[in-house]
Design a protein around this motif. Structure first.
Motif, PDB file in Angstrom:
ATOM      1  N   GLY A  85      20.319   0.105   4.953  1.00  0.00           N
ATOM      2  CA  GLY A  85      19.855   1.463   4.067  1.00  0.00           C
ATOM      3  C   GLY A  85      18.530   2.107   4.398  1.00  0.00           C
ATOM      4  O   GLY A  85      18.484   3.307   4.058  1.00  0.00           O
ATOM      5  N   HIS A  86      17.535   1.407   4.679  1.00  0.00           N
ATOM      6  CA  HIS A  86      16.413   1.795   4.880  1.00  0.00           C
ATOM      7  C   HIS A  86      16.262   2.687   6.256  1.00  0.00           C
ATOM      8  O   HIS A  86      15.716   3.882   6.289  1.00  0.00           O
ATOM      9  CB  HIS A  86      15.119   0.735   4.877  1.00  0.00           C
ATOM     10  CG  HIS A  86      13.957   0.979   5.615  1.00  0.00           C
ATOM     11  ND1 HIS A  86      12.860   1.313   4.463  1.00  0.00           N
ATOM     12  CD2 HIS A  86      13.319   0.975   6.864  1.00  0.00           C
ATOM     13  CE1 HIS A  86      11.748   1.544   5.243  1.00  0.00           C
ATOM     14  NE2 HIS A  86      12.074   1.468   6.548  1.00  0.00           N
ATOM     15  N   VAL A  87      17.004   2.182   7.155  1.00  0.00           N
ATOM     16  CA  VAL A  87      17.318   3.316   8.442  1.00  0.00           C
ATOM     17  C   VAL A  87      17.950   4.293   7.814  1.00  0.00           C
ATOM     18  O   VAL A  87      17.496   5.765   8.720  1.00  0.00           O
ATOM     19  CB  VAL A  87      17.910   2.375   9.466  1.00  0.00           C
ATOM     20  CG1 VAL A  87      18.050   3.103  10.684  1.00  0.00           C
ATOM     21  CG2 VAL A  87      16.983   1.188   9.824  1.00  0.00           C
ATOM     22  N   ASN A  88      18.856   4.125   7.303  1.00  0.00           N
ATOM     23  CA  ASN A  88      19.813   5.502   7.195  1.00  0.00           C
ATOM     24  C   ASN A  88      19.238   6.412   6.511  1.00  0.00           C
ATOM     25  O   ASN A  88      19.261   7.740   6.407  1.00  0.00           O
ATOM     26  CB  ASN A  88      20.982   4.828   6.177  1.00  0.00           C
ATOM     27  CG  ASN A  88      22.075   4.139   7.069  1.00  0.00           C
ATOM     28  OD1 ASN A  88      21.896   4.050   8.145  1.00  0.00           O
ATOM     29  ND2 ASN A  88      22.816   3.382   6.325  1.00  0.00           N
ATOM     30  N   ALA A  89      18.272   6.034   5.249  1.00  0.00           N
ATOM     31  CA  ALA A  89      17.484   6.923   4.602  1.00  0.00           C
ATOM     32  C   ALA A  89      16.466   7.720   5.511  1.00  0.00           C
ATOM     33  O   ALA A  89      16.454   9.081   5.368  1.00  0.00           O
ATOM     34  CB  ALA A  89      16.655   6.253   3.332  1.00  0.00           C
ATOM     35  N   ILE A  90      15.544   7.210   6.271  1.00  0.00           N
ATOM     36  CA  ILE A  90      14.802   7.622   7.241  1.00  0.00           C
ATOM     37  C   ILE A  90      15.683   8.481   8.044  1.00  0.00           C
ATOM     38  O   ILE A  90      15.045   9.728   8.636  1.00  0.00           O
ATOM     39  CB  ILE A  90      14.212   6.475   8.035  1.00  0.00           C
ATOM     40  CG1 ILE A  90      13.180   5.816   7.156  1.00  0.00           C
ATOM     41  CG2 ILE A  90      13.163   7.218   9.057  1.00  0.00           C
ATOM     42  CD1 ILE A  90      12.345   4.751   7.450  1.00  0.00           C
ATOM     43  N   ARG A  91      16.706   8.138   8.606  1.00  0.00           N
ATOM     44  CA  ARG A  91      17.471   9.179   9.527  1.00  0.00           C
ATOM     45  C   ARG A  91      17.809  10.290   8.788  1.00  0.00           C
ATOM     46  O   ARG A  91      17.657  11.337   9.544  1.00  0.00           O
ATOM     47  CB  ARG A  91      18.654   7.994   9.981  1.00  0.00           C
ATOM     48  CG  ARG A  91      19.791   9.035  10.594  1.00  0.00           C
ATOM     49  CD  ARG A  91      19.598   9.351  12.005  1.00  0.00           C
ATOM     50  NE  ARG A  91      20.714  10.243  12.610  1.00  0.00           N
ATOM     51  CZ  ARG A  91      20.881  10.816  13.713  1.00  0.00           C
ATOM     52  NH1 ARG A  91      19.789  10.381  14.740  1.00  0.00           N
ATOM     53  NH2 ARG A  91      21.750  11.190  14.348  1.00  0.00           N
ATOM     54  N   LEU A  92      18.307  10.297   7.586  1.00  0.00           N
ATOM     55  CA  LEU A  92      18.777  11.427   7.048  1.00  0.00           C
ATOM     56  C   LEU A  92      17.773  12.464   6.666  1.00  0.00           C
ATOM     57  O   LEU A  92      17.921  13.483   6.822  1.00  0.00           O
ATOM     58  CB  LEU A  92      19.568  11.272   5.788  1.00  0.00           C
ATOM     59  CG  LEU A  92      20.985  10.597   5.953  1.00  0.00           C
ATOM     60  CD1 LEU A  92      21.383  10.029   4.689  1.00  0.00           C
ATOM     61  CD2 LEU A  92      21.974  11.451   6.491  1.00  0.00           C
ATOM     62  N   ILE A  93      16.476  11.871   6.423  1.00  0.00           N
ATOM     63  CA  ILE A  93      15.249  12.678   6.155  1.00  0.00           C
ATOM     64  C   ILE A  93      14.643  13.274   7.498  1.00  0.00           C
ATOM     65  O   ILE A  93      14.305  14.561   7.444  1.00  0.00           O
ATOM     66  CB  ILE A  93      14.217  11.828   5.360  1.00  0.00           C
ATOM     67  CG1 ILE A  93      14.659  11.509   4.128  1.00  0.00           C
ATOM     68  CG2 ILE A  93      13.038  12.666   5.223  1.00  0.00           C
ATOM     69  CD1 ILE A  93      13.783  10.071   3.592  1.00  0.00           C
ATOM     70  N   ALA A  94      14.858  12.745   8.645  1.00  0.00           N
ATOM     71  CA  ALA A  94      14.562  13.177   9.834  1.00  0.00           C
ATOM     72  C   ALA A  94      15.255  14.340  10.284  1.00  0.00           C
ATOM     73  O   ALA A  94      14.758  15.173  10.729  1.00  0.00           O
ATOM     74  CB  ALA A  94      14.446  11.745  10.927  1.00  0.00           C
TER      75      ALA A  94
END
Length: 374
Positions: A85-94
């Motif tokens: 979930g942490h990775v997914n959030a950063i991916r979408l913000i990027a």
């Protein structure tokens, strides 16, 4: 300096032990999360320009992210879900956020922040309302992993209707303090108890306009909406591999590994695990090559991979239960908890619809062929 994969591999037993101890009380793995933070797991998804390794945010990082999530999943599926979930959030913000937003994320992560992606609505769906004070939220999110530990959540909220009368969805970042309104997961999950899953009520919370990420509809935009599922597969793959290893070791310890029937089960479990690995790797490579492949090809490939990994996981669970017998259902056997965790983790929405859509797409075209050397 390369990512410390060897150190991450070495701490599997530590993560697994904490997951087992915490299971009865559904306690969150704070020790394991701190260990992963020290190893750089939480910072790894950040772009290299922000002091990360580009795992998940840059095309070259797909294979390394797969390996990292797989190793975390071998130690703790619950912790793997939180990291995913942490990775997914950063991916979408990027992808959809501004450079300033991403830079702020980077600074917070380096200070130890844990991000989450919460998109499943509670009984009262989350919606946003523009007010003179900013954006006021109403409603909440269900099945929020790390509900009491996440520092900042990327959530989806209904933002009214567009010109055609359809509901629009926006993503926004919400800072979470100790005063957050959290309730335990509805009904009490039997698996993934260590993921700290809860229901979060955002009613009355105000978010500044700077917290909006991207434009209306970005969260559902293809192929990213479907493509992101491969990261969950990587965590599940770790659980599948761990169960297979436990089947082998426990049969050997009981001097039963030489039985032809048990050898067949071991062989089938190894085949299932390798199948899951091959499909997950294909999905990761295709998803990270969005400049090369059609959006439908990416979504269809990842959706087929999702179902292949699910099937492999369910097959391994059955083989382990049949191979170990009643001992696989005894709570002091780590196998029992991992089976519960994996069974829960594999439950993804609309599997039948997903299969039919992918099959329809590839009826008249071949699967895309990624660069296997990537």
């Amino acid at each position: 300096m390369t990512f410390p994969f060897d150190a991450l591999t070495a701490c599997r037993a530590e993560l697994e032990e904490e997951a087992t101890v915490n299971d009865a009380q559904a306690a969150f793995p704070t020790g394991g999360l701190d260990r992963l933070r020290q190893l750089g797991v939480l910072a790894a998804p950040l772009p290299q320009t922000l002091g990360g390794r580009g795992f998940g945010t840059e095309p070259h990082g797909a294979a390394s992210l797969l390996h990292m999530l797989r190793l975390v999943g071998q130690g703790s599926l619950a912790l793997g879900r939180v990291v995913e979930g942490h990775v997914n959030a950063i991916r979408l913000i990027a992808l959809y956020g501004t450079p300033e937003q991403l830079a702020h994320v980077g600074a917070e992560v380096h200070e130890g922040a844990l991000y989450g992606l919460w998109v499943t609505d509670d009984v009262t769906p989350l919606r946003m309302e523009q007010t003179p004070r900013g954006i006021t939220l109403h409603g909440g999110k269900a099945f929020a992993s790390g509900a009491r530990q996440v520092t900042r959540a990327l959530v989806t909220a209904r933002a009214g209707q567009d010109g055609t009368g359809r509901d629009t969805t926006r993503m926004l970042l919400v800072a979470l303090g100790k005063d957050r309104a959290i309730h335990n997961a509805s009904g009490g999950l039997t698996g993934m108890r260590g993921a700290g899953t809860g229901q979060c009520d955002f009613t009355g919370m105000t978010v500044l306009p700077a917290g909006l990420v991207g434009q209306a509809g970005d969260y559902l935009r293809q192929p990213e909406f479907s493509a992101g599922a491969w990261r969950g597969m990587a965590v599940a793959l770790g659980g599948i591999e761990r169960l297979t290893a436990l089947l082998r070791s426990q049969l050997a310890a009981r001097d039963r590994a030489g039985s032809p029937a048990q050898q067949a089960r071991i062989g089938l479990a190894l085949i299932a695990g390798e199948t899951a690995l091959l499909w997950t790797r294909r999905a990761a490579l295709v998803a990270s090559s969005q400049d090369r492949f059609d959006s439908g090809d990416i979504s269809g490939t990842v959706n087929l991979a999702r179902l292949a990994v699910e099937r492999a996981g369910l097959e391994v669970i059955e083989l382990v239960e049949r191979g170990l017998g009643l001992s696989a259902f005894v709570r002091d056997n780590v196998v029992e908890r991992i089976i519960r965790d994996l069974s829960t983790y594999l439950r993804q929405p609309a599997p039948d619809e997903t299969l039919c859509e992918a099959a329809a797409w590839f009826t008249r075209r071949n699967l895309p062929q990624p660069d296997v050397h990537a």
